[in-house]
Design a protein around this motif. Sequence first.
Motif, PDB file in Angstrom:
ATOM      1  N   ARG A  30       0.833  -1.214   0.000  1.00 40.86           N
ATOM      2  CA  ARG A  30       0.000   0.000   0.000  1.00 40.86           C
ATOM      3  C   ARG A  30       0.865   1.261   0.000  1.00 40.86           C
ATOM      4  NH1 ARG A  30      -5.403  -0.241   2.184  1.00 40.86           N
ATOM      5  NH2 ARG A  30      -4.969   1.636   3.369  1.00 40.86           N
ATOM      6  N   ALA A  31       1.944   1.236   0.778  1.00 39.78           N
ATOM      7  CA  ALA A  31       2.816   2.417   0.882  1.00 39.78           C
ATOM      8  C   ALA A  31       3.702   2.571  -0.344  1.00 39.78           C
ATOM      9  CB  ALA A  31       3.683   2.310   2.136  1.00 39.78           C
ATOM     10  N   GLY A  32       4.012   1.435  -0.996  1.00 43.45           N
ATOM     11  CA  GLY A  32       4.910   1.472  -2.143  1.00 43.45           C
ATOM     12  C   GLY A  32       6.362   1.651  -1.736  1.00 43.45           C
ATOM     13  N   SER A  33       6.650   1.510  -0.443  1.00 41.99           N
ATOM     14  CA  SER A  33       8.028   1.655   0.033  1.00 41.99           C
ATOM     15  C   SER A  33       8.164   0.950   1.376  1.00 41.99           C
ATOM     16  CB  SER A  33       8.396   3.136   0.195  1.00 41.99           C
ATOM     17  OG  SER A  33       7.799   3.665   1.363  1.00 41.99           O
ATOM     18  N   LEU A  34       9.410   0.906   1.864  1.00 43.91           N
ATOM     19  CA  LEU A  34       9.655   0.323   3.185  1.00 43.91           C
ATOM     20  C   LEU A  34       9.405   1.335   4.297  1.00 43.91           C
ATOM     21  CD1 LEU A  34      12.928  -1.694   2.439  1.00 43.91           C
ATOM     22  CD2 LEU A  34      10.653  -2.623   2.857  1.00 43.91           C
ATOM     23  N   ASP A  35       8.885   2.499   3.924  1.00 45.99           N
ATOM     24  CA  ASP A  35       8.658   3.573   4.887  1.00 45.99           C
ATOM     25  C   ASP A  35       7.350   3.342   5.647  1.00 45.99           C
ATOM     26  OD1 ASP A  35       9.139   5.902   6.265  1.00 45.99           O
ATOM     27  OD2 ASP A  35       8.189   7.187   4.752  1.00 45.99           O
ATOM     28  N   VAL A  36       7.255   2.182   6.284  1.00 44.50           N
ATOM     29  CA  VAL A  36       6.132   1.874   7.167  1.00 44.50           C
ATOM     30  C   VAL A  36       6.723   1.474   8.515  1.00 44.50           C
ATOM     31  CG1 VAL A  36       4.597   1.130   5.303  1.00 44.50           C
ATOM     32  CG2 VAL A  36       6.030  -0.545   6.431  1.00 44.50           C
ATOM     33  N   THR A  37       5.968   1.652   9.554  1.00 46.59           N
ATOM     34  CA  THR A  37       6.478   1.347  10.893  1.00 46.59           C
ATOM     35  C   THR A  37       6.026  -0.042  11.338  1.00 46.59           C
ATOM     36  OG1 THR A  37       4.552   2.251  12.029  1.00 46.59           O
ATOM     37  CG2 THR A  37       6.345   3.799  11.480  1.00 46.59           C
ATOM     38  N   VAL A  38       6.750  -0.588  12.290  1.00 44.62           N
ATOM     39  CA  VAL A  38       6.345  -1.864  12.884  1.00 44.62           C
ATOM     40  C   VAL A  38       4.978  -1.691  13.539  1.00 44.62           C
ATOM     41  CG1 VAL A  38       6.890  -3.601  14.646  1.00 44.62           C
ATOM     42  CG2 VAL A  38       8.717  -2.662  13.211  1.00 44.62           C
ATOM     43  N   GLY A  39       4.735  -0.499  14.081  1.00 38.41           N
ATOM     44  CA  GLY A  39       3.439  -0.215  14.692  1.00 38.41           C
ATOM     45  C   GLY A  39       2.295  -0.334  13.694  1.00 38.41           C
ATOM     46  N   GLN A  40       2.489   0.189  12.481  1.00 39.30           N
ATOM     47  CA  GLN A  40       1.459   0.092  11.442  1.00 39.30           C
ATOM     48  C   GLN A  40       1.196  -1.372  11.075  1.00 39.30           C
ATOM     49  OE1 GLN A  40       3.693   3.082   8.939  1.00 39.30           O
ATOM     50  NE2 GLN A  40       1.632   3.502   8.197  1.00 39.30           N
ATOM     51  N   ILE A  41       2.295  -2.121  10.922  1.00 31.99           N
ATOM     52  CA  ILE A  41       2.173  -3.536  10.565  1.00 31.99           C
ATOM     53  C   ILE A  41       1.461  -4.300  11.684  1.00 31.99           C
ATOM     54  CG2 ILE A  41       3.480  -5.658  10.121  1.00 31.99           C
ATOM     55  CD1 ILE A  41       5.657  -3.807   8.833  1.00 31.99           C
ATOM     56  N   ALA A  42       1.877  -4.045  12.930  1.00 31.10           N
ATOM     57  CA  ALA A  42       1.281  -4.729  14.073  1.00 31.10           C
ATOM     58  C   ALA A  42      -0.212  -4.407  14.185  1.00 31.10           C
ATOM     59  CB  ALA A  42       2.010  -4.331  15.348  1.00 31.10           C
ATOM     60  N   LYS A  43      -0.572  -3.145  13.985  1.00 27.84           N
ATOM     61  CA  LYS A  43      -1.970  -2.737  14.068  1.00 27.84           C
ATOM     62  C   LYS A  43      -2.807  -3.476  13.033  1.00 27.84           C
ATOM     63  CE  LYS A  43      -4.954   1.347  14.021  1.00 27.84           C
ATOM     64  NZ  LYS A  43      -5.024   2.808  13.805  1.00 27.84           N
ATOM     65  N   ARG A  44      -2.291  -3.576  11.806  1.00 31.48           N
ATOM     66  CA  ARG A  44      -3.017  -4.291  10.751  1.00 31.48           C
ATOM     67  C   ARG A  44      -3.168  -5.769  11.112  1.00 31.48           C
ATOM     68  NH1 ARG A  44      -5.052  -3.769   5.809  1.00 31.48           N
ATOM     69  NH2 ARG A  44      -4.431  -1.597   5.709  1.00 31.48           N
ATOM     70  N   ALA A  45      -2.154  -6.324  11.787  1.00 33.93           N
ATOM     71  CA  ALA A  45      -2.197  -7.736  12.182  1.00 33.93           C
ATOM     72  C   ALA A  45      -3.019  -7.955  13.452  1.00 33.93           C
ATOM     73  CB  ALA A  45      -0.777  -8.260  12.384  1.00 33.93           C
ATOM     74  N   GLY A  46      -3.447  -6.853  14.093  1.00 33.72           N
ATOM     75  CA  GLY A  46      -4.280  -6.969  15.284  1.00 33.72           C
ATOM     76  C   GLY A  46      -3.514  -7.309  16.549  1.00 33.72           C
ATOM     77  N   MET A  47      -2.297  -6.789  16.642  1.00 33.52           N
ATOM     78  CA  MET A  47      -1.509  -7.044  17.859  1.00 33.52           C
ATOM     79  C   MET A  47      -0.670  -5.831  18.204  1.00 33.52           C
ATOM     80  SD  MET A  47       1.184  -9.873  16.363  1.00 33.52           S
ATOM     81  CE  MET A  47      -0.041 -10.667  15.331  1.00 33.52           C
ATOM     82  N   SER A  48       0.017  -5.908  19.327  1.00 31.06           N
ATOM     83  CA  SER A  48       0.805  -4.766  19.784  1.00 31.06           C
ATOM     84  C   SER A  48       2.161  -4.701  19.076  1.00 31.06           C
ATOM     85  CB  SER A  48       1.044  -4.870  21.295  1.00 31.06           C
ATOM     86  OG  SER A  48       1.936  -5.942  21.582  1.00 31.06           O
ATOM     87  N   THR A  49       2.728  -3.503  19.063  1.00 28.55           N
ATOM     88  CA  THR A  49       4.062  -3.311  18.484  1.00 28.55           C
ATOM     89  C   THR A  49       5.093  -4.147  19.237  1.00 28.55           C
ATOM     90  OG1 THR A  49       3.455  -1.054  17.869  1.00 28.55           O
ATOM     91  CG2 THR A  49       5.804  -1.562  17.903  1.00 28.55           C
ATOM     92  N   ALA A  50       4.949  -4.209  20.563  1.00 29.55           N
ATOM     93  CA  ALA A  50       5.896  -4.982  21.378  1.00 29.55           C
ATOM     94  C   ALA A  50       5.878  -6.456  21.000  1.00 29.55           C
ATOM     95  CB  ALA A  50       5.560  -4.817  22.858  1.00 29.55           C
ATOM     96  N   LEU A  51       4.698  -6.993  20.735  1.00 26.59           N
ATOM     97  CA  LEU A  51       4.585  -8.403  20.358  1.00 26.59           C
ATOM     98  C   LEU A  51       5.199  -8.648  18.977  1.00 26.59           C
ATOM     99  CD1 LEU A  51       3.510 -10.992  21.594  1.00 26.59           C
ATOM    100  CD2 LEU A  51       1.317 -10.563  20.462  1.00 26.59           C
ATOM    101  N   ALA A  52       4.997  -7.710  18.072  1.00 31.88           N
ATOM    102  CA  ALA A  52       5.597  -7.835  16.734  1.00 31.88           C
ATOM    103  C   ALA A  52       7.115  -7.848  16.842  1.00 31.88           C
ATOM    104  CB  ALA A  52       5.135  -6.679  15.850  1.00 31.88           C
ATOM    105  N   HIS A  53       7.671  -6.971  17.661  1.00 32.16           N
ATOM    106  CA  HIS A  53       9.119  -6.941  17.885  1.00 32.16           C
ATOM    107  C   HIS A  53       9.596  -8.247  18.531  1.00 32.16           C
ATOM    108  CE1 HIS A  53      10.653  -3.107  16.548  1.00 32.16           C
ATOM    109  NE2 HIS A  53       9.621  -2.472  17.100  1.00 32.16           N
TER     110      HIS A  53
END
Length: 200
Positions: A30-53
């Motif tokens: 969607r972004a067309g680049s790697l300029d996305v945050t782990v927080g954005q990815i985690a939110k889309r996956a339905g979990m916390s940033t800490a858990l994604a890390h």
Amino acid sequence: MEVAPQMPKLGMEPIRKAALVKATITEIGRAGSLDVTVGQIAKRAGMSTALAHHYFGSKEEMFLAAMRHILTLYGAEVRGALALSEGPEGRVRAVLAASFSPANFRREAVGAWLNFWVLAQTVPQARRLLAIYQRRLRSNLLAGLRPLAGARADEIADGLGALIDGLYLREVLKSGSPDGRAAVRVALDYLRGRLASRPG
């Protein structure tokens, strides 16, 4: 009374990792680049940033896992298409059809590939993954091209590989859904032209 043994439950880790991989592909596409945050990815996956890390450590590791997933799906589709193919030309067509199938040639995957090429310039692990993909693609193409083109098989395989990459890159600049059938036609036109031309 005898109690039936319970089946072991599938752990949450593989399920969550799979959700993060899917979310990574979607967000980067969607972004067309790697300029996305782990927080954005985690939110889309339905979990916390800490858990994604916790599961991946960094966005880079998450993206590499996503590309391994894309390459695994692609490899399975190529193998399936080759198993159903007939004759040398059928093998080449099977590889092209898998390369531009709806599962592989979709907006999110195209965006992920673009960023994979960028990452491979600076990250050794990404470069190795890309080299494995390129070797397998070339090997699969050559298996069909050698009986058709003889000594010219290597250069035609290299040309088809470059054309596949180029069609993915051009798709990034377009709007709407990628047209896999049109991409296959372009690649087949190139193949027919090369096979019909005299070696120079």
